[in-house]
Scaffold this active site. Structure first.
Site, PDB file in Angstrom:
ATOM      1  N   GLU A  40      -6.720  -2.747   2.350  1.00  0.00           N
ATOM      2  CA  GLU A  40      -5.730  -2.416   1.317  1.00  0.00           C
ATOM      3  C   GLU A  40      -6.390  -2.436  -0.056  1.00  0.00           C
ATOM      4  O   GLU A  40      -7.281  -3.242  -0.334  1.00  0.00           O
ATOM      5  CB  GLU A  40      -4.618  -3.464   1.357  1.00  0.00           C
ATOM      6  CG  GLU A  40      -3.525  -3.267   0.325  1.00  0.00           C
ATOM      7  CD  GLU A  40      -2.530  -4.418   0.315  1.00  0.00           C
ATOM      8  OE1 GLU A  40      -1.391  -4.210  -0.140  1.00  0.00           O
ATOM      9  OE2 GLU A  40      -2.888  -5.544   0.759  1.00  0.00           O
ATOM     10  N   LYS A 110       4.045   1.479  -0.360  1.00  0.00           N
ATOM     11  CA  LYS A 110       4.349   0.188   0.255  1.00  0.00           C
ATOM     12  C   LYS A 110       5.783  -0.253  -0.045  1.00  0.00           C
ATOM     13  O   LYS A 110       6.201  -0.326  -1.205  1.00  0.00           O
ATOM     14  CB  LYS A 110       3.353  -0.845  -0.263  1.00  0.00           C
ATOM     15  CG  LYS A 110       3.431  -2.219   0.383  1.00  0.00           C
ATOM     16  CD  LYS A 110       2.345  -3.127  -0.206  1.00  0.00           C
ATOM     17  CE  LYS A 110       2.337  -4.507   0.411  1.00  0.00           C
ATOM     18  NZ  LYS A 110       1.323  -5.376  -0.238  1.00  0.00           N
ATOM     19  N   CYS A 147      -0.162  -4.401   4.796  1.00  0.00           N
ATOM     20  CA  CYS A 147      -0.270  -5.830   4.510  1.00  0.00           C
ATOM     21  C   CYS A 147       1.030  -6.609   4.692  1.00  0.00           C
ATOM     22  O   CYS A 147       1.407  -6.926   5.813  1.00  0.00           O
ATOM     23  CB  CYS A 147      -0.847  -6.037   3.112  1.00  0.00           C
ATOM     24  SG  CYS A 147      -1.568  -7.693   2.865  1.00  0.00           S
TER      25      CYS A 147
END
Length: 266
Positions: A40, A110, A147
């Site tokens: 990431e 995200k 993540c």
């Protein structure tokens, strides 16, 4: 299908990180991989300046992505990574991209921002408001996560019900008490509860744990990295998924409807 995990410590200057990414792409092709997952936020990091990576944000048509796209033109490798991208309102998105043959074939902002363990990703980063798309790699449907998304089982379940057999997760999993245990438990759980493969790739270095791994549909880690830079390769076997889902039909036996995304006003 052979997959690869490219684990490394992100550096301060984007040019150096672009070179590392391109080198890992080259090596993954040499290993016969069809899919490479990188960590990431690979654009830039300064561990002494937490805002450096955000301040270094580039648009998707900027020089960092263009260098990777150029390097991807010579083969059929699909590469997945995230970087910070300006959102047009003075903030940034943490954007996952999948690239292949010189093009961005998928993107995802995200959803779940890391406002936990005394950190606040949302201070500079805007949350996405759409589920990630699925992509096809050598006939295998791949679901995309980033993540902190790992801690939200509804997202993984939705992607699998939409057709994903493999979930991929670029991450920068921050060190801390019990955090390596959390990583192992959560990656394993997402694979086992959904009877799918999960390829989770973490940044290493002084701030983050590394520990990239591929977990199979029965929760078995088939390959694992330590805390140092590494290129891992492993096989994703569609027949393994079929066999496990016949023996452990949790998806067929479930009593709940597919999870739905609740969109929040920004």
């Amino acid at each position: 299908m052979k997959v690869a995990a490219g684990q490394f410590a992100v550096r301060r200057e984007w040019q150096e990180n672009a070179e590392i990414c391109i080198g890992l792409m080259h090596d993954a092709v040499g290993e016969g991989a069809s899919l490479l997952v990188l960590p990431e936020a690979v654009l830039a990091r300064d561990n002494d300046n937490p805002d450096w990576g955000v301040r270094s944000a580039q648009p998707l048509d900027g020089p960092f992505v263009n260098q990777l796209l150029s390097a991807s033109q010579q083969n059929t490798l699909t590469t997945i990574l995230t970087l910070h991208v300006p959102d047009g309102e003075g903030r940034v998105f943490n954007t996952l991209i999948a690239i292949r043959r010189g093009e961005i074939i998928a993107r995802y902002n995200k959803l779940h921002l890391y406002d936990a363990f005394a950190m606040q990703e949302s201070r500079n980063v805007s949350a996405g408001d759409e589920l990630p798309p699925l992509i096809d790699v050598d006939g295998i449907r791949v679901g995309l996560m980033t993540c902190y998304d790992l801690r939200f089982p509804e997202m993984a379940r939705r992607l699998v019900l939409d057709g994903a057999s493999l979930l991929v997760l670029p991450a920068a999993w921050v060190r801390g008490p019990h955090k390596e245990m959390h990583w192992d438990v959560l990656v394993t759980a997402r694979a086992l509860e959904n009877t799918c493969y999960v390829l989770a790739v973490g940044e290493c270095g002084p701030r983050n744990i590394g520990n990239s791994l591929l977990v199979d549909p029965l929760g078995i880690a088939t390959v694992r990295a330590a805390e140092v830079p590494a290129l891992l390769t492993a096989e994703v076997d569609p027949q393994r998924i079929v066999a496990v889902r016949q023996a452990l039909p949790v998806l067929a036996n479930r009593r709940f409807s597919p999870p739905e995304l609740a969109v929040k006003n920004r």
